[in-house]
Motif scaffolding. Structure first.
Motif, mmCIF file in Angstrom:
data_model
loop_
_atom_site.group_PDB
_atom_site.id
_atom_site.type_symbol
_atom_site.label_atom_id
_atom_site.label_comp_id
_atom_site.label_asym_id
_atom_site.label_seq_id
_atom_site.Cartn_x
_atom_site.Cartn_y
_atom_site.Cartn_z
ATOM 1 N N GLY A 79 -15.794 -27.819 127.302
ATOM 2 C CA GLY A 79 -16.714 -28.778 127.926
ATOM 3 C C GLY A 79 -18.157 -28.419 127.645
ATOM 4 O O GLY A 79 -18.981 -29.296 127.373
ATOM 5 N N ALA A 80 -18.462 -27.109 127.686
ATOM 6 C CA ALA A 80 -19.831 -26.664 127.399
ATOM 7 C C ALA A 80 -20.187 -26.980 125.943
ATOM 8 O O ALA A 80 -21.312 -27.410 125.652
ATOM 9 C CB ALA A 80 -19.960 -25.170 127.671
ATOM 10 N N CYS A 81 -19.209 -26.783 125.045
ATOM 11 C CA CYS A 81 -19.440 -27.123 123.628
ATOM 12 C C CYS A 81 -19.708 -28.620 123.489
ATOM 13 O O CYS A 81 -20.595 -29.039 122.739
ATOM 14 C CB CYS A 81 -18.223 -26.739 122.780
ATOM 15 S SG CYS A 81 -18.006 -24.984 122.594
ATOM 16 N N PHE A 82 -18.924 -29.415 124.209
ATOM 17 C CA PHE A 82 -19.087 -30.871 124.165
ATOM 18 C C PHE A 82 -20.485 -31.263 124.658
ATOM 19 O O PHE A 82 -21.160 -32.102 124.056
ATOM 20 C CB PHE A 82 -18.008 -31.543 125.014
ATOM 21 C CG PHE A 82 -18.080 -33.040 125.015
ATOM 22 C CD1 PHE A 82 -17.585 -33.770 123.946
ATOM 23 C CD2 PHE A 82 -18.654 -33.724 126.073
ATOM 24 C CE1 PHE A 82 -17.652 -35.153 123.934
ATOM 25 C CE2 PHE A 82 -18.729 -35.111 126.079
ATOM 26 C CZ PHE A 82 -18.223 -35.823 125.001
ATOM 27 N N THR A 133 -6.458 -28.985 130.391
ATOM 28 C CA THR A 133 -5.388 -28.208 131.032
ATOM 29 C C THR A 133 -4.158 -29.072 131.295
ATOM 30 O O THR A 133 -3.024 -28.682 130.985
ATOM 31 C CB THR A 133 -5.889 -27.617 132.369
ATOM 32 O OG1 THR A 133 -7.070 -26.878 132.111
ATOM 33 C CG2 THR A 133 -4.855 -26.715 133.003
ATOM 34 N N LEU A 134 -4.385 -30.247 131.879
ATOM 35 C CA LEU A 134 -3.254 -31.128 132.199
ATOM 36 C C LEU A 134 -2.521 -31.566 130.935
ATOM 37 O O LEU A 134 -1.287 -31.646 130.903
ATOM 38 C CB LEU A 134 -3.745 -32.348 132.989
ATOM 39 C CG LEU A 134 -4.216 -32.046 134.419
ATOM 40 C CD1 LEU A 134 -4.874 -33.275 135.039
ATOM 41 C CD2 LEU A 134 -3.039 -31.596 135.286
ATOM 42 N N ARG A 141 -18.987 -32.893 134.103
ATOM 43 C CA ARG A 141 -18.380 -33.294 132.829
ATOM 44 C C ARG A 141 -17.570 -32.147 132.227
ATOM 45 O O ARG A 141 -16.469 -32.346 131.723
ATOM 46 C CB ARG A 141 -19.470 -33.753 131.848
ATOM 47 C CG ARG A 141 -18.874 -34.329 130.577
ATOM 48 C CD ARG A 141 -19.777 -35.277 129.881
ATOM 49 N NE ARG A 141 -21.028 -34.645 129.502
ATOM 50 C CZ ARG A 141 -22.047 -35.295 128.961
ATOM 51 N NH1 ARG A 141 -21.977 -36.589 128.774
ATOM 52 N NH2 ARG A 141 -23.148 -34.664 128.628
ATOM 53 N N LYS A 142 -18.129 -30.935 132.342
ATOM 54 C CA LYS A 142 -17.392 -29.757 131.859
ATOM 55 C C LYS A 142 -16.065 -29.623 132.607
ATOM 56 O O LYS A 142 -15.021 -29.360 132.004
ATOM 57 C CB LYS A 142 -18.223 -28.490 132.098
ATOM 58 C CG LYS A 142 -19.058 -28.095 130.946
ATOM 59 C CD LYS A 142 -19.846 -26.824 131.063
ATOM 60 C CE LYS A 142 -19.696 -25.890 132.196
ATOM 61 N NZ LYS A 142 -20.532 -24.668 132.066
ATOM 62 N N ALA A 143 -16.122 -29.791 133.920
ATOM 63 C CA ALA A 143 -14.916 -29.637 134.748
ATOM 64 C C ALA A 143 -13.888 -30.726 134.429
ATOM 65 O O ALA A 143 -12.680 -30.472 134.424
ATOM 66 C CB ALA A 143 -15.284 -29.666 136.222
ATOM 67 N N ALA A 203 -2.295 -21.907 133.761
ATOM 68 C CA ALA A 203 -3.089 -23.143 133.837
ATOM 69 C C ALA A 203 -4.531 -22.816 134.187
ATOM 70 O O ALA A 203 -5.466 -23.461 133.693
ATOM 71 C CB ALA A 203 -2.486 -24.088 134.872
ATOM 72 N N ALA A 204 -4.717 -21.805 135.054
ATOM 73 C CA ALA A 204 -6.078 -21.416 135.435
ATOM 74 C C ALA A 204 -6.849 -20.877 134.228
ATOM 75 O O ALA A 204 -8.029 -21.184 134.046
ATOM 76 C CB ALA A 204 -6.035 -20.369 136.542
ATOM 77 N N ILE A 205 -6.157 -20.098 133.390
ATOM 78 C CA ILE A 205 -6.806 -19.564 132.183
ATOM 79 C C ILE A 205 -7.198 -20.711 131.265
ATOM 80 O O ILE A 205 -8.298 -20.764 130.724
ATOM 81 C CB ILE A 205 -5.858 -18.605 131.440
ATOM 82 C CG1 ILE A 205 -5.494 -17.438 132.351
ATOM 83 C CG2 ILE A 205 -6.482 -18.097 130.149
ATOM 84 C CD1 ILE A 205 -4.352 -16.597 131.834
ATOM 85 N N LEU A 206 -6.260 -21.643 131.111
ATOM 86 C CA LEU A 206 -6.536 -22.812 130.266
ATOM 87 C C LEU A 206 -7.741 -23.578 130.794
ATOM 88 O O LEU A 206 -8.555 -24.083 130.033
ATOM 89 C CB LEU A 206 -5.322 -23.745 130.265
ATOM 90 C CG LEU A 206 -4.280 -23.549 129.181
ATOM 91 C CD1 LEU A 206 -3.202 -24.611 129.335
ATOM 92 C CD2 LEU A 206 -4.908 -23.651 127.797
ATOM 93 N N TRP A 207 -7.817 -23.671 132.132
ATOM 94 C CA TRP A 207 -8.911 -24.440 132.737
ATOM 95 C C TRP A 207 -10.259 -23.807 132.400
ATOM 96 O O TRP A 207 -11.209 -24.505 132.061
ATOM 97 C CB TRP A 207 -8.721 -24.541 134.246
ATOM 98 C CG TRP A 207 -9.594 -25.572 134.864
ATOM 99 C CD1 TRP A 207 -9.387 -26.928 134.911
ATOM 100 C CD2 TRP A 207 -10.862 -25.353 135.515
ATOM 101 N NE1 TRP A 207 -10.435 -27.549 135.552
ATOM 102 C CE2 TRP A 207 -11.347 -26.610 135.932
ATOM 103 C CE3 TRP A 207 -11.612 -24.216 135.785
ATOM 104 C CZ2 TRP A 207 -12.549 -26.762 136.611
ATOM 105 C CZ3 TRP A 207 -12.818 -24.373 136.459
ATOM 106 C CH2 TRP A 207 -13.283 -25.620 136.861
ATOM 107 N N PHE A 208 -10.309 -22.467 132.471
ATOM 108 C CA PHE A 208 -11.566 -21.793 132.126
ATOM 109 C C PHE A 208 -11.871 -21.954 130.640
ATOM 110 O O PHE A 208 -13.029 -22.106 130.260
ATOM 111 C CB PHE A 208 -11.509 -20.315 132.516
ATOM 112 C CG PHE A 208 -11.675 -20.103 133.992
ATOM 113 C CD1 PHE A 208 -12.886 -20.359 134.608
ATOM 114 C CD2 PHE A 208 -10.618 -19.673 134.777
ATOM 115 C CE1 PHE A 208 -13.050 -20.183 135.973
ATOM 116 C CE2 PHE A 208 -10.766 -19.493 136.145
ATOM 117 C CZ PHE A 208 -11.989 -19.749 136.747
#
Lengths: 69, 194
Positions: free
Chosen positions: B181-184, B146-147, B137-139, B170-175
């Protein structure tokens, strides 16, 4: 999904960690299942049932029957 | 719009190397350092983020326990892994040309790609279905975030409303999205939902 996991665990004087070790899952998983935040997969549900030597229906309440109780 | 962040360097003009100056090894050396540093940082970040123990098939319990309490440091260090060496790379790119430039340019990307491969392996090897569910879910949230940002930013760039930003951000945004996601997940958990 409602379940009797907490009661069954308390009857055996097991902590969430003890149950997690026996089920080979994390304590977070046990907590999430106990509180109904996460529905376990069928294999895990069978594993839980076998651990307590009960049927799945004796531990987990069917969502369709939850309103009847 | 010119002079914005990275705008002036879009479409790098590779300068030919002058053999007399013998500087062609400097950017290569610089990139090797960047690569080694990225690999080291990525390896550590990866263990931290996934609880994967390098020497064992299964993650060590202590690593897993630590991993589960590292938010948001795991996500932050993931972003830092990308953003740190990116600036060093700019100088090296300007000094290289030809096929070697492609190789040198892609080299620092490999450890970052490695992180994604490892995350994939972690998802496959994680036997705890609840934790796997949480990470998936986080991913998903990270990917959607990111998209969405990348798409919106691209259109804003078309209108010259925002400066150009390199695609590796984009990779930075993804992290960063993993952090969201962890907050969610925490929020859902606090609300009594999965």
């Amino acid at each position: 999904m409602k379940n009797r996991l907490k009661v069954l665990r308390a009857e055996r004087d097991w902590s969430q960690g003890d149950l997690a070790d026996r089920l080979e899952v994390s304590r977070q998983s046990v907590n999430a299942i106990e509180t109904g935040r996460y529905d376990p997969s069928l294999p895990l549900a069978f594993k839980i049932a076998e651990l307590f030597e009960l049927s799945i229906e004796q531990i987990f309440t069917s969502p369709s029957k939850e309103n009847d109780q | 719009m010119t002079g914005g962040f990275g705008r002036g360097k879009a479409g790098h003009q590779f300068r030919p190397i002058d053999p007399a100056t013998c500087t062609q090894f400097r950017p290569c050396f610089s990139n090797v350092i960047v690569f080694v540093r990225l690999a080291a940082v990525s390896g550590f970040q990866f263990s931290l983020n996934t609880g994967f123990h390098v020497t064992a098939r299964r993650p060590a319990a202590s690593w897993v326990k630590m991993n589960r309490s590292t938010f948001p440091s795991g996500e932050l260090s993931g972003g830092a892994t990308v953003i740190g060496p990116a600036y060093e790379l700019e100088e090296a790119m300007n000094l290289l040309s030809g096929p070697i430039a492609y190789v040198a340019a892609v080299l620092p990307a490999l450890p970052i790609i490695g992180i994604f491969v490892v995350i994939g392996r972690y998802l496959v090897e994680e036997t705890d279905e609840y934790l796997r569910d949480q990470f998936v879910r986080k991913a998903l949230i990270a990917s959607g975030f990111t998209l969405s940002v990348a798409t919106a930013w691209g259109f804003l760039e078309n209108f010259d409303l925002v400066p150009h930003v390199y695609a590796y951000y984009a990779a930075i945004l993804w992290f960063a999205g993993l952090g969201l996601g962890a907050c969610f997940n925490k929020f859902q958990s606090a609300r009594g939902e999965a």
